[in-house]
Design an enzyme around this catalytic site. Structure first.
Site, mmCIF file in Angstrom:
data_model
loop_
_atom_site.group_PDB
_atom_site.id
_atom_site.type_symbol
_atom_site.label_atom_id
_atom_site.label_comp_id
_atom_site.label_asym_id
_atom_site.label_seq_id
_atom_site.Cartn_x
_atom_site.Cartn_y
_atom_site.Cartn_z
ATOM 1 N N ARG A 78 0.864 -1.186 0.000
ATOM 2 C CA ARG A 78 0.000 0.000 0.000
ATOM 3 C C ARG A 78 0.900 1.236 0.000
ATOM 4 N NH1 ARG A 78 -2.191 3.058 4.699
ATOM 5 N NH2 ARG A 78 -3.795 4.398 3.809
ATOM 6 N N HIS A 122 -2.517 11.081 0.627
ATOM 7 C CA HIS A 122 -2.009 10.875 1.975
ATOM 8 C C HIS A 122 -1.363 12.193 2.415
ATOM 9 C CE1 HIS A 122 -0.612 7.560 4.937
ATOM 10 N NE2 HIS A 122 -0.237 8.723 5.478
ATOM 11 N N GLU A 167 -7.001 8.673 6.133
ATOM 12 C CA GLU A 167 -7.244 9.367 7.398
ATOM 13 C C GLU A 167 -7.671 10.824 7.205
ATOM 14 O OE1 GLU A 167 -3.734 8.841 9.803
ATOM 15 O OE2 GLU A 167 -4.093 6.712 10.072
ATOM 16 N N ASN A 297 -7.450 1.957 10.120
ATOM 17 C CA ASN A 297 -6.130 2.094 10.753
ATOM 18 C C ASN A 297 -6.326 2.083 12.261
ATOM 19 O OD1 ASN A 297 -5.201 2.454 8.180
ATOM 20 N ND2 ASN A 297 -4.557 4.585 8.439
ATOM 21 N N TYR A 299 -4.135 2.038 16.082
ATOM 22 C CA TYR A 299 -2.881 2.081 16.841
ATOM 23 C C TYR A 299 -3.098 1.956 18.349
ATOM 24 C CZ TYR A 299 -0.526 3.461 12.549
ATOM 25 O OH TYR A 299 -0.018 3.470 11.272
ATOM 26 N N GLU A 374 -3.470 0.018 8.238
ATOM 27 C CA GLU A 374 -2.291 0.406 9.014
ATOM 28 C C GLU A 374 -2.423 -0.116 10.432
ATOM 29 O OE1 GLU A 374 -1.239 4.582 9.260
ATOM 30 O OE2 GLU A 374 -1.626 4.843 7.121
HETATM 31 O O1 IFM Z 1 2.825 7.781 9.920
HETATM 32 C C1 IFM Z 1 1.447 7.835 10.090
HETATM 33 C C2 IFM Z 1 0.736 7.655 8.781
HETATM 34 O O2 IFM Z 1 1.138 8.583 7.844
HETATM 35 C C3 IFM Z 1 -0.756 7.769 8.974
HETATM 36 N N1 IFM Z 1 -1.217 6.938 10.024
HETATM 37 C C4 IFM Z 1 -0.521 6.967 11.283
HETATM 38 C C5 IFM Z 1 0.966 6.779 11.051
HETATM 39 C C6 IFM Z 1 1.722 6.819 12.388
HETATM 40 O O3 IFM Z 1 1.538 8.048 13.014
#
Ligand code: IFM
Length: 477
Positions: A78, A122, A167, A297, A299, A374
């Site tokens: 990706r 992006h 995002e 995504n 985290y 992600e």
């Molecule tokens: O690096 C970023 C990415 O560009 C978008 N999502 C979160 C990642 C980590 O912060």
């Protein structure tokens, strides 16, 4: 502890990057300036004044990087297209040299057996479009659709998945609300206008891509959906704080894209900031264009509480320090420090949030296929005396989060693939090169690529479709 979790053969394993974070060659090959060039070159905006001028030098080393992906056995990659590289002014003439770069990259990927998954935006808006109002200006959505249509013509059916935006939460709220991302504006009304124009851009681009390639083109958008927890689950005020943040973070995008409407509570919560007159007749029908796969995504999680206005308002939402809040209109919400452990971003590590998020999207949209576009972690890794990077904390993070994806699949979520963020260390926006997310280390002096233990571990996972133990990583390779 090791796990024997196995994934189905059709599940797609990949890694992700983004143009400004890895490409470099910022002024070469006819590329125009983007808002991130301007922002990162403005003193004080990024840690150590870092810029994406050179980054991981991917433009010059893409064949080496594709060979690395092949060696790691990746099934998909990706990446994002730099809009100012292919259309320097953001409108008008396209740049053949820029288009040729992506065409060559796509050919090289296909030859290596790696499926190209494209993201069209992006965060690197051509600067001339920002000068004309950026995402707060409706016209930007139409320019984006023209650019998308051209890329569909150029790259055509060589692309496995077309992702319109990455995002949009960050583009709108961090770019125009808190100003910690480019273009660095702090205007709540502009941030909400940007939310809508990004949604509109997604819908227009989806139509444009399908107009060129037909319904066979696989359409997607990637959202960084938030898992929001109440500080006190028994407090009605804290639960209302959760509702408000979920509306801004999640439903502002899921609502129009999947339901064809903005949530009523979002509109009323933000009434003191904007009247939403930028939503025009017909927009919502355009935005609600069928999605083949929704990119998610994930985290970490966030925790919120009601803030009654007394004392200092904590503003710790993990997205960088700013006097302005990205949470437009939510002045009575405070973010609360989460229990650890944390990554080098200060983000709490909570794999169960991954399962919870996937199950919650699945519960609301049971027929919507999902893909983790992600997931990953920044840690302060070092090259050891043996020349290897023993990044066991990253391996452990990936292990537990991929296990959590499997748990959601067991419970019925239709998850089609997983992309680790990131293939290589890169420019982490406001944090510059100080935060390393890669499974491949970049030596920023020599630009040498060194696969970390996590890369060897990931290769074993892709090869066997079974989660290897964390402990095995140091021996693999
Ligand atoms: O690096 C970023 C990415 O560009 C978008 N999502 C979160 C990642 C980590 O912060």
């Amino acid at each position: 502890m090791s796990s024997a979790r196995t994934f189905p053969p059709e599940f797609l394993w990949g890694s992700a990057t983004a143009a400004y974070q890895i490409e470099g060659a910022a002024t070469e090959g006819g590329r125009g300036p983007s808002i991130w060039d301007t922002f990162s070159h403005t003193p004080g905006k990024t840690l150590n004044g870092d810029t994406g001028d050179v980054a991981a030098d991917h433009v010059h080393r893409f064949r080496e990087d594709v060979a690395l992906m092949k060696d790691l056995g990746l099934q998909a990659y990706r990446f994002s297209i730099s809009w100012p590289r292919v259309q320097p002014g953001g409108s008008g003439d396209f740049n053949p040299e820029g288009i040729a770069f992506y065409s060559d990259l796509v050919d090289a990927l296909i030859e290596a057996g790696v499926a190209p998954v494209v993201t069209l935006y992006h965060w690197d808006l051509p600067q001339p479009l920002e000068d004309a109002g950026g995402w707060a200006n409706r016209e930007t959505a139409y320019r984006f659709a023209e650019y998308a249509e051209r890329m569909a013509r150029e790259l055509g059916d060589r692309i496995t998945v077309w992702t319109t935006l990455n995002e949009p939460w960050c583009s709108a709220y961090l770019g125009y609300g808190s100003g910690v991302h480019a273009p660095g504006r702090t205007d709540g009304a502009a941030a909400l206008a940007a939310v809508h124009h990004l949604n509109l851009a997604h819908g227009l681009a989806g139509r444009a891509i399908r107009g060129v390639l037909g319904d066979g083109a696989k359409l997607s958008i990637t959202l960084n959906l938030h898992v929001v927890r109440p500080d006190d689950p028994s407090s009605a005020d804290d639960l209302d704080a959760v509702r408000r943040i979920e509306a801004l973070a999640n439903r502002a995008f899921l609502g129009p894209i999947l339901d064809g409407a903005y949530p009523g509570d979002l509109v009323s919560d933000t009434a003191s900031v904007t009247d939403w007159a930028f939503v025009q007749d017909g927009d919502l029908e355009i935005i609600r264009t069928p999605l083949d796969v929704l990119g998610v995504n994930y985290y970490s999680t966030v925790r919120v509480r009601h803030f009654d206005g007394t004392g200092e308002r904590p503003e710790n939402d993990g997205h960088g320090a700013s006097a302005a809040s990205p949470w437009i209109g939510a002045t009575d919400v405070a973010f609360v420090q989460q229990p650890g452990p944390y990554t080098a971003m200060g983000w709490n590590i909570e794999p169960s949030g991954m399962t919870e998020l996937l199950m919650s999207v699945h519960a609301t949209y049971p027929d919507q296929p999902l893909m983790i576009t992600e997931n990953g972690a920044a840690f302060e890794d070092e090259v050891g005396a043996d020349g290897r990077v023993h990044d066991e904390r990253r391996v452990s993070y990936l292990h537990d989060h991929i296990d959590a994806v499997g748990a959601a699949m067991d419970a019925g979520a239709d998850v089609r693939g997983y992309f680790v963020w990131s293939l290589m260390d890169n420019f982490e926006w406001g944090y510059g090169y100080d935060r390393r997310f890669g499974i491949v280390r970049i030596d920023y002096d020599t630009l040498e690529r060194i696969p970390k233990d996590s890369a060897h571990w990931y290769r074993e996972l892709v090869r066997t479709r079974t989660l290897p133990s964390v402990e095995s990583a140091a021996q693999l390779g």
